[in-house]
Design a protein around this motif. Structure first.
Motif, PDB file in Angstrom:
ATOM      1  N   GLY A  61       8.891 -10.508  14.151  1.00  0.00           N
ATOM      2  CA  GLY A  61       8.429 -11.675  14.899  1.00  0.00           C
ATOM      3  C   GLY A  61       9.550 -12.449  15.549  1.00  0.00           C
ATOM      4  N   ALA A  62      10.795 -11.979  15.426  1.00  0.00           N
ATOM      5  CA  ALA A  62      11.956 -12.623  16.058  1.00  0.00           C
ATOM      6  C   ALA A  62      12.730 -11.561  16.840  1.00  0.00           C
ATOM      7  CB  ALA A  62      12.844 -13.273  14.997  1.00  0.00           C
ATOM      8  N   PRO A  63      12.199 -11.146  17.982  1.00  0.00           N
ATOM      9  CA  PRO A  63      12.770 -10.003  18.684  1.00  0.00           C
ATOM     10  C   PRO A  63      14.040 -10.289  19.473  1.00  0.00           C
ATOM     11  CG  PRO A  63      10.962 -10.891  19.950  1.00  0.00           C
ATOM     12  CD  PRO A  63      11.016 -11.681  18.661  1.00  0.00           C
ATOM     13  N   TYR A  64      14.402 -11.564  19.625  1.00  0.00           N
ATOM     14  CA  TYR A  64      15.519 -11.890  20.500  1.00  0.00           C
ATOM     15  C   TYR A  64      16.862 -11.498  19.889  1.00  0.00           C
ATOM     16  CZ  TYR A  64      11.874 -14.912  22.412  1.00  0.00           C
ATOM     17  OH  TYR A  64      10.713 -15.394  22.915  1.00  0.00           O
ATOM     18  N   ASP A  65      17.733 -10.959  20.722  1.00  0.00           N
ATOM     19  CA  ASP A  65      19.111 -10.681  20.356  1.00  0.00           C
ATOM     20  C   ASP A  65      19.961 -11.746  21.037  1.00  0.00           C
ATOM     21  OD1 ASP A  65      21.730  -9.776  20.140  1.00  0.00           O
ATOM     22  OD2 ASP A  65      21.192  -7.665  20.365  1.00  0.00           O
ATOM     23  N   THR A  66      20.370 -12.758  20.279  1.00  0.00           N
ATOM     24  CA  THR A  66      21.073 -13.903  20.852  1.00  0.00           C
ATOM     25  C   THR A  66      22.372 -13.486  21.520  1.00  0.00           C
ATOM     26  OG1 THR A  66      20.129 -15.328  19.134  1.00  0.00           O
ATOM     27  CG2 THR A  66      22.009 -16.182  20.354  1.00  0.00           C
ATOM     28  N   ALA A  67      23.099 -12.562  20.894  1.00  0.00           N
ATOM     29  CA  ALA A  67      24.372 -12.113  21.471  1.00  0.00           C
ATOM     30  C   ALA A  67      24.145 -11.391  22.801  1.00  0.00           C
ATOM     31  CB  ALA A  67      25.098 -11.203  20.485  1.00  0.00           C
ATOM     32  N   LEU A  68      23.076 -10.607  22.866  1.00  0.00           N
ATOM     33  CA  LEU A  68      22.753  -9.910  24.105  1.00  0.00           C
ATOM     34  C   LEU A  68      22.424 -10.910  25.210  1.00  0.00           C
ATOM     35  CD1 LEU A  68      22.070  -7.404  25.781  1.00  0.00           C
ATOM     36  CD2 LEU A  68      19.786  -7.431  24.783  1.00  0.00           C
ATOM     37  N   TRP A  69      21.630 -11.923  24.876  1.00  0.00           N
ATOM     38  CA  TRP A  69      21.286 -12.925  25.880  1.00  0.00           C
ATOM     39  C   TRP A  69      22.538 -13.652  26.389  1.00  0.00           C
ATOM     40  CZ3 TRP A  69      18.276 -14.345  29.503  1.00  0.00           C
ATOM     41  CH2 TRP A  69      18.303 -15.659  29.989  1.00  0.00           C
ATOM     42  N   THR A  70      23.450 -13.971  25.485  1.00  0.00           N
ATOM     43  CA  THR A  70      24.687 -14.641  25.891  1.00  0.00           C
ATOM     44  C   THR A  70      25.492 -13.770  26.840  1.00  0.00           C
ATOM     45  OG1 THR A  70      24.774 -15.871  23.803  1.00  0.00           O
ATOM     46  CG2 THR A  70      26.834 -15.678  25.047  1.00  0.00           C
TER      47      THR A  70
END
Length: 377
Positions: free
Chosen positions: A43-52
């Motif tokens: 339920g938390a699919p985001y990759d914060t490092a990838l987005w950055t």
């Protein structure tokens, strides 16, 4: 009478090819399917490092933002290329919602020199902030806007769980409200597409009053619709990228998979299905590029180009994903293979920012043609 100078540019420039290579390299380097599946299931699919890396490292978040405000000063054509690559990888990232829809809505509010809109756009361009327009994902450019009275629940807001700021339509204008502010509730829903989470958003009267008013009511309505039109037009590029991956992966698999000592891709029935899909994908590319070019050049025909793209590309993406699942045989039905992620993204995108049917009705109205099943002259 139209001339050759009025014809849309459907080809990719050298700059766009370089941008594609950079984004694809970034996504390929982080293309860990098992990890992505685990994140999606959690339920938390985001990759914060990838987005950055995507937003700030490559600078993709600021493509639509003028250089004077800290952005790249590019156009919708470049943003469309980024979305093609995100679609190819069904990447869980708030690019469509924040860097396209919210950013376009803010630009349509009028930035001024050092006002709140300009500051927020600068933060978005730098990748420091994610903003999401607080409307259901299904809201089309011409659809009635949701009831955003203080305390009213706004369902199916995409990427709100990752947002720092919500753009909320109040009775007297558009407001920027921080998601961490008291009186703001973001409650996760269970979506079909696990890579684009949906939430129910509630903003009470105190939180709205404490927010920053960005535009008056008249400007807000036009700005929101500008954001939704741009989002619908560039969503076609995401759908194109998804369809291209499904076709390429299906062709690869049918070359390698053997039955009766022959590649299954050599069977005539399968060759015909993939050839038909190739024709659809090529046509989808033309429609998506036409929409991106029309938005980039602020063409008067942009609403028509967007309606054409969405009326066609959504169906092609779903067909490509269905063929990918079916022609992979048993493996295509498993959780371990990513085909189901593509099918779910395609199905959810088909009704995002206006359904295929609503865009066909818009297309019929713009071209003064009767809609299918409608009255005849």
């Amino acid at each position: 009478m139209s001339t050759l100078d009025d014809a849309p540019d459907l080809l990719y420039s050298e700059t766009e090819d370089d941008l594609r290579a950079a984004v694809r390299s970034l996504l390929t380097g982080r293309g860990d399917v098992p990890a992505a599946l685990d994140r999606a299931e959690s339920g938390a699919p985001y990759d914060t490092a990838l987005w950055t890396s995507l937003a700030a490292g490559i600078g993709a978040a600021g493509l639509l933002v003028p250089e004077s405000l800290g952005g790249q000063g590019a156009s919708h054509r470049e943003a469309a290329v980024v979305l093609e690559e995100l679609g190819r990888a069904v990447t869980p990232a708030p690019y469509l919602t924040s860097s396209v829809i919210a950013t376009q809505a803010l630009l349509a509010c009028g930035t001024g020199d050092d006002g709140a809109v300009a500051k927020l756009l600068g933060a978005l361009a730098e990748g420091r902030t994610v903003a999401v327009l607080a409307v259901p994902l299904s809201t089309g450019p011409d659809a009635p806007l949701p009831n955003t009275a203080p305390g009213a629940a706004i369902r199916a807001v995409a990427d709100a769980a990752f947002a720092d700021v919500l753009l909320v339509i109040g009775h007297d204008g558009l407001y920027a409200v921080e998601t961490a502010a008291p009186g703001v509730t973001v409650r996760a829903q269970t979506p079909l597409d696990l890579t684009r989470p949906l939430s129910t958003v509630t903003v009470d009267a105190a939180a709205l009053t404490a927010g920053t008013r960005l535009a008056d009511a008249g400007t807000a309505d036009a700005a929101v619709r500008s954001g939704l039109l741009t989002g619908a037009g560039l969503l076609a590029s995401e759908q194109l990228g998804l369809a291209e991956w499904c076709l390429e992966e299906t062709v690869r698999h049918t070359r390698e998979r053997h039955q009766f000592n022959r590649p299954v891709g050599s069977f005539q029935a399968l060759k015909h299905r993939m050839a038909q899909l190739w024709l659809e994908v090529v046509s989808a590319r033309a429609a998506a590029r036409n929409a991106a070019d029309a938005l980039a050049t602020d063409s008067p025909g942009a609403p028509l180009a967007v309606a054409v793209a969405q009326a066609y590309c959504g169906r092609v993406a779903v067909h490509a994903a269905e063929e990918c699942v079916q022609l992979h045989g048993g493996i295509g039905m498993t959780w371990e293979h990513p085909a189901h992620l593509y099918l779910k993204r395609a199905k959810s995108a088909e009704i995002a920012l206006g359904s295929t049917g609503s865009h066909r009705e818009k297309l019929a109205a713009l071209t003064a043609l009767p809609a299918p099943g409608g009255p005849t002259a």
